[in-house]
Design a protein around this motif. Structure first.
Motif, PDB file in Angstrom:
ATOM      1  N   ARG A 665       0.867  -1.171   0.000  1.00 60.79           N
ATOM      2  CA  ARG A 665       0.000   0.000   0.000  1.00 60.79           C
ATOM      3  C   ARG A 665       0.905   1.223   0.000  1.00 60.79           C
ATOM      4  O   ARG A 665       1.649   1.426   0.966  1.00 60.79           O
ATOM      5  CB  ARG A 665      -0.911   0.008   1.242  1.00 60.79           C
ATOM      6  CG  ARG A 665      -1.806  -1.207   1.336  1.00 60.79           C
ATOM      7  CD  ARG A 665      -2.947  -1.122   0.307  1.00 60.79           C
ATOM      8  NE  ARG A 665      -3.543  -2.427   0.048  1.00 60.79           N
ATOM      9  CZ  ARG A 665      -3.249  -3.208  -0.998  1.00 60.79           C
ATOM     10  NH1 ARG A 665      -2.366  -2.827  -1.893  1.00 60.79           N
ATOM     11  NH2 ARG A 665      -3.838  -4.363  -1.165  1.00 60.79           N
ATOM     12  N   ALA A 666       0.866   2.002  -1.068  1.00 60.64           N
ATOM     13  CA  ALA A 666       1.825   3.109  -1.208  1.00 60.64           C
ATOM     14  C   ALA A 666       1.116   4.456  -1.114  1.00 60.64           C
ATOM     15  O   ALA A 666       0.083   4.666  -1.761  1.00 60.64           O
ATOM     16  CB  ALA A 666       2.544   2.989  -2.540  1.00 60.64           C
ATOM     17  N   TYR A 667       1.662   5.351  -0.297  1.00 56.39           N
ATOM     18  CA  TYR A 667       1.041   6.657  -0.066  1.00 56.39           C
ATOM     19  C   TYR A 667       2.065   7.777  -0.183  1.00 56.39           C
ATOM     20  O   TYR A 667       3.226   7.621   0.210  1.00 56.39           O
ATOM     21  CB  TYR A 667       0.438   6.701   1.350  1.00 56.39           C
ATOM     22  CG  TYR A 667      -0.807   5.844   1.517  1.00 56.39           C
ATOM     23  CD1 TYR A 667      -2.074   6.373   1.246  1.00 56.39           C
ATOM     24  CD2 TYR A 667      -0.712   4.521   1.947  1.00 56.39           C
ATOM     25  CE1 TYR A 667      -3.221   5.594   1.413  1.00 56.39           C
ATOM     26  CE2 TYR A 667      -1.849   3.740   2.109  1.00 56.39           C
ATOM     27  CZ  TYR A 667      -3.097   4.279   1.843  1.00 56.39           C
ATOM     28  OH  TYR A 667      -4.232   3.522   1.996  1.00 56.39           O
ATOM     29  N   ASP A 668       1.579   8.920  -0.647  1.00 47.50           N
ATOM     30  CA  ASP A 668       2.422  10.124  -0.743  1.00 47.50           C
ATOM     31  C   ASP A 668       1.744  11.251   0.047  1.00 47.50           C
ATOM     32  O   ASP A 668       1.181  12.178  -0.531  1.00 47.50           O
ATOM     33  CB  ASP A 668       2.560  10.519  -2.231  1.00 47.50           C
ATOM     34  CG  ASP A 668       3.480  11.720  -2.434  1.00 47.50           C
ATOM     35  OD1 ASP A 668       4.428  11.892  -1.637  1.00 47.50           O
ATOM     36  OD2 ASP A 668       3.252  12.483  -3.397  1.00 47.50           O
ATOM     37  N   PRO A 669       1.773  11.162   1.376  1.00 46.51           N
ATOM     38  CA  PRO A 669       1.032  12.139   2.176  1.00 46.51           C
ATOM     39  C   PRO A 669       1.696  13.520   2.176  1.00 46.51           C
ATOM     40  O   PRO A 669       2.912  13.641   2.024  1.00 46.51           O
ATOM     41  CB  PRO A 669       1.062  11.544   3.587  1.00 46.51           C
ATOM     42  CG  PRO A 669       2.253  10.649   3.609  1.00 46.51           C
ATOM     43  CD  PRO A 669       2.434  10.147   2.205  1.00 46.51           C
ATOM     44  N   VAL A 767      -4.606  14.129  -2.765  1.00 45.71           N
ATOM     45  CA  VAL A 767      -4.570  12.727  -3.223  1.00 45.71           C
ATOM     46  C   VAL A 767      -3.434  12.032  -2.468  1.00 45.71           C
ATOM     47  O   VAL A 767      -2.264  12.290  -2.704  1.00 45.71           O
ATOM     48  CB  VAL A 767      -4.354  12.628  -4.739  1.00 45.71           C
ATOM     49  CG1 VAL A 767      -4.328  11.164  -5.167  1.00 45.71           C
ATOM     50  CG2 VAL A 767      -5.467  13.364  -5.468  1.00 45.71           C
ATOM     51  N   THR A 768      -3.794  11.178  -1.555  1.00 47.15           N
ATOM     52  CA  THR A 768      -2.758  10.503  -0.768  1.00 47.15           C
ATOM     53  C   THR A 768      -2.191   9.297  -1.520  1.00 47.15           C
ATOM     54  O   THR A 768      -1.074   8.871  -1.256  1.00 47.15           O
ATOM     55  CB  THR A 768      -3.330  10.022   0.572  1.00 47.15           C
ATOM     56  OG1 THR A 768      -4.559   9.333   0.297  1.00 47.15           O
ATOM     57  CG2 THR A 768      -3.571  11.188   1.508  1.00 47.15           C
ATOM     58  N   SER A 769      -2.986   8.719  -2.431  1.00 46.02           N
ATOM     59  CA  SER A 769      -2.478   7.546  -3.146  1.00 46.02           C
ATOM     60  C   SER A 769      -3.140   7.369  -4.508  1.00 46.02           C
ATOM     61  O   SER A 769      -4.248   6.854  -4.622  1.00 46.02           O
ATOM     62  CB  SER A 769      -2.677   6.276  -2.320  1.00 46.02           C
ATOM     63  OG  SER A 769      -2.193   5.170  -3.035  1.00 46.02           O
ATOM     64  N   PHE A 770      -2.432   7.805  -5.537  1.00 45.05           N
ATOM     65  CA  PHE A 770      -2.920   7.521  -6.886  1.00 45.05           C
ATOM     66  C   PHE A 770      -2.957   6.015  -7.114  1.00 45.05           C
ATOM     67  O   PHE A 770      -3.781   5.500  -7.853  1.00 45.05           O
ATOM     68  CB  PHE A 770      -2.005   8.189  -7.920  1.00 45.05           C
ATOM     69  CG  PHE A 770      -2.223   9.671  -8.040  1.00 45.05           C
ATOM     70  CD1 PHE A 770      -3.288  10.169  -8.784  1.00 45.05           C
ATOM     71  CD2 PHE A 770      -1.389  10.572  -7.396  1.00 45.05           C
ATOM     72  CE1 PHE A 770      -3.507  11.540  -8.887  1.00 45.05           C
ATOM     73  CE2 PHE A 770      -1.596  11.943  -7.501  1.00 45.05           C
ATOM     74  CZ  PHE A 770      -2.657  12.432  -8.236  1.00 45.05           C
ATOM     75  N   THR A 771      -2.031   5.313  -6.453  1.00 43.50           N
ATOM     76  CA  THR A 771      -1.933   3.859  -6.652  1.00 43.50           C
ATOM     77  C   THR A 771      -3.162   3.138  -6.092  1.00 43.50           C
ATOM     78  O   THR A 771      -3.702   2.226  -6.726  1.00 43.50           O
ATOM     79  CB  THR A 771      -0.632   3.364  -5.997  1.00 43.50           C
ATOM     80  OG1 THR A 771       0.441   4.114  -6.541  1.00 43.50           O
ATOM     81  CG2 THR A 771      -0.406   1.903  -6.237  1.00 43.50           C
ATOM     82  N   GLU A 772      -3.596   3.569  -4.919  1.00 42.99           N
ATOM     83  CA  GLU A 772      -4.802   2.950  -4.348  1.00 42.99           C
ATOM     84  C   GLU A 772      -6.032   3.299  -5.186  1.00 42.99           C
ATOM     85  O   GLU A 772      -6.921   2.466  -5.378  1.00 42.99           O
ATOM     86  CB  GLU A 772      -5.007   3.421  -2.896  1.00 42.99           C
ATOM     87  CG  GLU A 772      -4.105   2.727  -1.899  1.00 42.99           C
ATOM     88  CD  GLU A 772      -4.278   1.215  -1.926  1.00 42.99           C
ATOM     89  OE1 GLU A 772      -5.321   0.729  -1.454  1.00 42.99           O
ATOM     90  OE2 GLU A 772      -3.391   0.521  -2.454  1.00 42.99           O
TER      91      GLU A 772
END
Ligand SMILES: Cc1ncc(C[n+]2csc(CCOP(=O)(O)OP(=O)(O)O)c2C)c(N)n1
Ligand SMILES: [Mg+2]
Length: 896
Positions: A665-669, A767-772
């Protein structure tokens, strides 16, 4: 050893100018050995060597020993029980392992598989299974065995005899989709979670992770988290595999930390895939010096028992001399031929030797066996290895690749990939290993299982029962822990007010709070590759200490200070030094501790984000396969945010790389409260719910104000986006702006400019996670495709944006592919800005302008979309370009 010729060849000394004097010295050594034993001889000689070196002799080679077994025949611990019975059992396992590959490839040669590697290993495995490897039980915590990946048929064949796998399952080898219960090609805990513990087949991965596993066990014991005494980590490594930097790169750490719970067995079958490992040299001798230099106990198992009488008679050292002169390429060829060939080309090198074996038939010469294929020699080596204290042990076992495959592969260049056997080779295999199979059964490659009450089966069951049960076996869950509620991170949720901080600082505070939380403090494992000061974590050195098996043997230079550099036997931080590969191996050991040790530990591995997936991608993949649970923190992330460090440091793509890992689970906060929410929920999912996930979170070193968490934002933070600042404007042209990480601040500034300079309403989304978001989009789309008659579902992105008019613009500190991931679920127009290209050094402001992700570019992008939609005049876009002094004809940043 009594021979001057031999001594010369092994230590590289020059010509012997006084042979008489040399013999006198050697006789003196013989006398000491005879009267006081080899240990005394070693002591005297070590002192003598030291004396000569002090006098300027230069280095005297002492880290290699002659090309013979380390344990002399007279000192071997004897294999207990009935050797013939063990051989019969092993032969059956050999047969079934071979049969499953042959049978799978009768279905389709597409399926593949390997025969030759296990045939070289069978004795090395079976002696372990029958005598040494404990499964976890009430009496023993269990040994951990890292099996050589492409030898899996050997493990399956044994599991079949033990009644753990059926014939149907063996027939489902490499058919995991079409055959229920089918067996994975290699050891993959993801695919066979109750069987395989450690993924090893990407060469080098098993090696390095086994070292850090052994070290982690010492760490657990030192911290009083688990009783790991008496438990061993065994790792089987190919001799070709030692060329991988991951294999040899950390052996020094194992020596330095005295990992006497670690035993490596290097299967020296002298071949890799294409050909010989060291055709022109000797891999065993090379490895001996490497390992001994790194502080390991080295046990060479080169020659089988049938050589013992010849070696015992070798008073003049002629045999050992020939043994040393022959290179591995020759040893491989010998075993692909026959006894007559060995007589001529091995013994024939010295007429005296030829004479010495004249009483032996070609058949007897052919049967002169190799140490790694001799259960007695292997038993003796294992026995010594498990007793050895103070050092890790490596067993260098000489074997034959494709042993028993005869014309279909034994010692042949092509053997690695051989997955078929000719009928003649199958029949010869049956005869060689005395298998009770008819010609018919052999031709059909039928599996063979002896009757349940046969001595072989009784022995098999008894031995495994005595050692605690079957292996490998994997534990899927541990006792769950309680984790803190979100309120524990109140400081992050309330915003920073006037203070400017970075998300890295926010993370360090979250971590500090966890290290104070009585419920889980002890289970936290901070891991850093020499970067704590970069991340402002040095306060933790003093607070929880840096683990060192010896504590601190020096007064640290900064001992007067409050936060001094504190090494401690009970330290909690794993300060790995400069090794990202080692650090992630610790991450894997800690994050799978719930499984390997039944003790859930929670690793927080923080490092320079650029040196993450890009550096150690294969280990990330292994972490995922291993069902590792924990947090990877990509620090100093963002191509324009780590602004001074330039091309090799500035990460604009790690998120794209991590997006490919299914259980990551990848996030960019952007804000402290986002960091807190993500970590708290991660703890809940991994530690309480025990989901097999791990997290990748990027952290930045830019300081700015962090707002308080907006009401109701929590769900959106976790799902990937939430409304951060809606525009107050109700009419007129409108746009939706998205941003993540530090660039979110540029997006917020752009929203203000759009409103003030262009009368455009801009709603801003974090947007905390485009991947999610993409994962959700894919799942929704798939469901809709397969349920055409039902009411379609809406992707989360689409549902967020449904009631918000206007084109969408996203800007991030990553390459465009990152935000582009969600394109097909964004209703209407979508424009993505990103930092494609190589990083370079400058101020953040200059870099954001250069990469065209700053506030002004966001404004221009938004206006362009509105113009293309017909909502405003195109001249307004030009107006913005002029107003903000953007250079319309600057080259693409990717090209310069
Ligand atoms: C990183 C990596 N590179 C390449 C391969 C493909 N490969 C599988 S086995 C093998 C040869 C292995 O030789 P060795 O380590 O000597 O093992 P052996 O089969 O001889 O016991 C190769 C090249 C791999 N599995 N992993
Ligand atoms: Mg090999």
């Amino acid at each position: 050893m009594t021979d001057s010729v031999h001594t010369q060849s092994s230590n590289g000394a020059g010509a012997d100018v006084d042979a008489t004097e040399t013999s006198e010295w050697l006789e003196a050594v013989d006398a000491v050995v005879e009267h006081d034993g080899p240990d005394r001889a070693r002591h005297i000689l070590a002192r003598a060597v030291q004396r000569a070196q002090m006098a300027g002799s230069g280095p005297i080679a002492s880290i290699t020993t002659p090309y013979v077994n380390t344990i002399p025949a007279g000192r071997e611990a004897k294999l207990p029980g009935d050797p013939a019975l063990e051989r019969r059992l092993r032969s059956i396992i050999r047969w079934n392992a071979m049969a499953m590959v042959v049978r799978a490839n009768k279905i389709s040669s597409e399926l593949g598989g390997h025969i030759a590697s296990f045939q070289s290993l069978a004795t090395l495995y079976e002696v372990g299974y029958n005598h040494f490897w404990h499964a976890a039980s009430d009496e023993h915590g269990g040994d951990l065995v890292y099996f050589q990946g492409h030898s899996s048929p050997g493990n399956y064949a044994r599991a079949y005899l033990e009644g753990r796998l059926t014939e149907e399952q063996l027939d489902g080898f490499r058919q995991e989709v079409s055959s229920p219960g089918g067996l994975s090609s290699y050891p993959h805990p993801w695919l066979m979670p109750e069987f395989w513990q450690f993924p090893t087949v990407s060469l080098g991965i098993g090696a390095i992770t086994s070292i850090y596993q052994a070290r982690f066990m010492k760490y657990l014991a030192a911290r009083g988290m688990a009783e790991t005494d008496g438990r061993k980590v065994w790792a089987f490594i190919g001799d070709g595999e030692v060329d991988e930097p991951e294999t040899m790169g950390s052996i020094g750490m194992a020596g330095r930390e005295h990992l006497d719970n670690l035993i490596w067995v290097v299967n020296c079958n002298l071949q890799r895939l294409d050909g010989p490992v060291r055709g022109n040299g000797k891999i065993i001798q090379e490895l001996e010096s490497d390992f001994r230099g790194a502080g390991w106990n080295v046990i060479k198992v080169i020659w089988g028992s049938r050589w013992d009488p010849l070696l015992a008679e070798d008073h003049d050292g002629r045999l050992v001399k020939v043994m040393e002169e022959c290179v591995d390429g020759e040893y491989q060829t010998f075993k692909s031929r026959d006894g007559a060939y060995v007589r001529e080309y091995f013994f024939g090198r010295d007429p005296v030797l030829l004479d010495r074996v004249s009483h032996m038939t070609d058949e007897e010469i052919w049967l002169l066996n190799r140490g790694g294929l001799d259960q007695q020699k292997v038993y003796a080596a294992y026995h010594e290895a498990v007793q050895h204290t103070g050092q890790p042990t490596v067993i260098l076992a000489k074997t034959i690749k494709g042993y028993g495959m005869g014309v279909s592969g034994e010692g042949q260049m092509i053997t690695h990939q051989a997955k078929k056997m000719t009928e003649d080779a199958l029949l010869a295999f049956r005869d060689r290993f005395d298998l009770p199979l008819s010609d018919e059964q052999v031709r059909a490659a039928e599996y063979y299982k002896p009757p349940e009450d046969s001595p072989e089966m009784q022995f098999l069951r008894e031995r495994r029962a005595g050692l605690g049960g079957s292996l490998p076996v994997r534990r899927g869950k541990a006792e769950p822990l309680e984790v803190p509620e979100l309120e524990a991170f109140k400081g992050q949720l309330e915003g920073t007010g006037e203070r400017e901080v970075s998300t890295t600082m926010a993370f360090v505070r979250v971590l500090a709070a966890l290290l104070r939380d009585k419920r889980i403090a002890r289970n936290i494992v901070p891991i850093v590759p020499d970067e704590s000061r970069t991340f402002g974590m040095e306060g933790m050195f003093r607070q929880v200490g840096i683990y060192s098996p010896v504590g601190q043997l020096y007064q640290p230079q900064d001992s007067e200070q409050l936060m001094f550099y504190k090494e401690d036997k009970h330290g909690q931080i794993l300060e790995e030094g400069i090794t990202e590969a080692g650090s992630i191996s610790s991450f894997i050991a800690a994050g799978t501790s719930y499984s390997a040790h039944g003790v859930p530990m929670i690793p927080f591995y923080i490092y320079y984000s650029m040196f993450g997936y890009q550096r150690v991608g294969d280990l990330v993949w292994a972490a995922a396969d291993s069902r590792t649970r924990g947090f990877m923190l990509g620090g100093t992330a963002g191509r324009t945010t780590l602004n001074g460090e330039g091309l090799q440091h500035e990460d604009g793509h790690s998120h794209v790389l991590f997006s490919v890992v299914p259980n990551c689970r990848a996030y960019d906060p952007a804000f402290g409260y986002e960091v807190a929410v993500i970590i708290q929920d991660g703890l809940r999912r991994m530690v309480v719910e025990q989901e097999d996930l791990f997290y990748y979170i990027t952290l930045m070193n830019e300081n700015y104000h962090h707002p308080a968490m907006p009401e109701g934002a929590q769900e959106g933070i976790l799902r990937g986006m939430y409304p951060l600042r809606p525009s107050a404007r109700e009419s007129g042209p409108r746009v939706q702006l998205m941003g993540s990480g530090t660039i979110l601040n540029e997006v917020l500034a752009a929203a203000e400019l759009l409103e003030s300079d262009f009368d455009v309403a801009a709603d801003t989304w974090s947007v905390t996670s485009f991947t999610e978001l993409r994962r959700d989009g894919i799942a929704t789309e798939r469901w809709n495709m397969l349920h055409p008659l039902e009411e379609p579902r809406q992707a989360y992105v689409a549902s967020c944006l449904a009631d918000h008019e206007g084109p969408v613009v996203a800007s991030t500190d990553y390459i465009r592919a990152f935000a582009d991931q969600i394109r097909q679920w964004v209703p209407g127009r979508y424009r993505v800005l990103g930092t494609d290209g190589f990083g370079r050094s400058d101020s953040r402001r200059a870099l954001r302008r250069f990469f065209e992700v700053d506030r002004h570019y966001v404004v221009v992008a938004a206006l362009k979309e509105l113009a293309d939609e017909g909502a405003i005049e195109a001249s307004r876009v030009k107006e913005a370009i002029d107003r903000y002094e953007l250079s319309a004809d600057a080259p693409m940043p990717t090209t310069i």
